[in-house]
Design a protein around this motif. Sequence first.
Motif, mmCIF file in Angstrom:
data_model
loop_
_atom_site.group_PDB
_atom_site.id
_atom_site.type_symbol
_atom_site.label_atom_id
_atom_site.label_comp_id
_atom_site.label_asym_id
_atom_site.label_seq_id
_atom_site.Cartn_x
_atom_site.Cartn_y
_atom_site.Cartn_z
ATOM 1 N N TYR A 166 0.084 5.954 9.173
ATOM 2 C CA TYR A 166 -0.928 6.285 10.179
ATOM 3 C C TYR A 166 -2.315 5.826 9.738
ATOM 4 C CZ TYR A 166 2.464 9.202 12.683
ATOM 5 O OH TYR A 166 3.541 9.646 13.403
ATOM 6 N N ARG A 167 -2.610 6.023 8.470
ATOM 7 C CA ARG A 167 -3.931 5.652 7.973
ATOM 8 C C ARG A 167 -4.197 4.162 8.172
ATOM 9 N NH1 ARG A 167 -6.173 5.812 1.685
ATOM 10 N NH2 ARG A 167 -7.830 4.308 2.042
ATOM 11 N N ASN A 168 -3.267 3.319 7.776
ATOM 12 C CA ASN A 168 -3.493 1.874 7.847
ATOM 13 C C ASN A 168 -3.380 1.344 9.272
ATOM 14 O OD1 ASN A 168 -3.786 0.698 4.960
ATOM 15 N ND2 ASN A 168 -2.189 2.236 4.779
ATOM 16 N N ALA A 169 -2.566 1.992 10.097
ATOM 17 C CA ALA A 169 -2.517 1.601 11.510
ATOM 18 C C ALA A 169 -3.857 1.877 12.178
ATOM 19 C CB ALA A 169 -1.393 2.360 12.211
ATOM 20 N N ILE A 170 -4.421 3.055 11.913
ATOM 21 C CA ILE A 170 -5.733 3.404 12.482
ATOM 22 C C ILE A 170 -6.818 2.488 11.923
ATOM 23 C CG2 ILE A 170 -7.507 5.206 12.552
ATOM 24 C CD1 ILE A 170 -5.195 7.253 12.546
ATOM 25 N N ALA A 171 -6.737 2.170 10.621
ATOM 26 C CA ALA A 171 -7.730 1.291 10.007
ATOM 27 C C ALA A 171 -7.705 -0.098 10.634
ATOM 28 C CB ALA A 171 -7.485 1.192 8.506
ATOM 29 N N SER A 172 -6.510 -0.647 10.845
ATOM 30 C CA SER A 172 -6.418 -1.994 11.422
ATOM 31 C C SER A 172 -6.926 -2.009 12.861
ATOM 32 C CB SER A 172 -4.963 -2.491 11.367
ATOM 33 O OG SER A 172 -4.096 -1.632 12.081
ATOM 34 N N ILE A 173 -6.639 -0.945 13.624
ATOM 35 C CA ILE A 173 -7.144 -0.857 15.002
ATOM 36 C C ILE A 173 -8.664 -0.737 15.013
ATOM 37 C CG2 ILE A 173 -7.154 0.582 17.072
ATOM 38 C CD1 ILE A 173 -4.231 1.296 16.443
ATOM 39 N N THR A 174 -9.200 -0.005 14.043
ATOM 40 C CA THR A 174 -10.651 0.182 13.961
ATOM 41 C C THR A 174 -11.369 -1.100 13.560
ATOM 42 O OG1 THR A 174 -10.325 2.509 13.324
ATOM 43 C CG2 THR A 174 -12.484 1.530 12.875
ATOM 44 N N LEU A 175 -10.815 -1.819 12.587
ATOM 45 C CA LEU A 175 -11.478 -3.003 12.056
ATOM 46 C C LEU A 175 -11.306 -4.233 12.949
ATOM 47 C CD1 LEU A 175 -10.484 -2.696 8.287
ATOM 48 C CD2 LEU A 175 -12.793 -2.547 9.207
#
Length: 360
Positions: A44-53
Amino acid sequence: MGTWLTNAKPYLMLLAVQFGSAGMFILAMDAIKKGMSHYVFIVYRNAIASITLAPFAFVLERKVRPKMTIRIFSEIMALAFFEIILDQCFALLGMKFTSASFLSAVMNSAPSVTFLLAVILRLEHMKIKEVACQAKVIGTIVTFGGTLLMALYKGPIVSVMGSSFSHNVNNPTPTGNHWIMGTCFLLIGCAGFSAFYILQTITLRKYPTEMSLATWVCFFGALQSSVVAIFAERHHPHAWSLGWDTRLFAPAYAGVVTSGVQYYIQGMIIKSMGPVIVTAFNPLRMIITTTLACIVLSEQLYLGSIVGAIVVVLGLYLVVWGKSKERKGQSQMLTSPVEDNSQEDQCHLPVTAPSNDNKA
């Protein structure tokens, strides 16, 4: 007043980064204690990070982003494995067997691990007669000594605010074997982060768009960690569920703040002031995390952890000082009109890594 604020701005931003990283450790530990799988947390952390960036990377770097090649793609996949699978997975796993404050302390040894790996890979050339090289070698040994001290010697409990109330059914004290095993997992996480930093330095030469690279790493890291999480939690499908507490807020916070905003701030400061100053602020994160862990999580604090953390910080600053002195020598050599044939023996890779908390 305006000039003072301008000069102090990078340091205030680095201080904010350390508070942000410490908050992530606390939230992650609380989410894991409430039953969230650390494998799922990472997905979840990296999925949210990639969507944010992604939107920022697409807009801000669309004119300078180089073409993707098979070589760059393979390096990005390797970066995702080192950072997401080895670093984040093992760091959180180690934290489950130890504590959030212990994780923060051990991760301070990352620059020394980076230096050791760089020497093994012959990316860092040893000139043992030079003071700077001696400082880095001694600092590396001292750092590992401090880490071993924290792992093997716990000592009496030091009561700090609410830490004396930590021994309860829901928060059992880790046993000696668990503590040692957790330290080993954390050291694997340090090695993964160090390998990530070394390969990242190489990849950025061919793909010099930091935000786009971070987006790709988080995206492929989310895919890789999904495979690991599906296998690890195959008998526990409920592990993927979220709740209206830190099980939802922690991965969102880690993805946006730690893997998003922090990437941008550190990259900006590294470009203007170099990586040494970023690494020098790492011990502040350890102090903030330890304080918050005692207050918020009611963690027990041991004398061995305090003494070992002090030793780790001393070793870290020896490494940072040695690298800083070496960089000054290289700058003077480059500005000198006399060519020195020994220049090729200088270090080709900075070994002080930024505190990329993507760490845990």
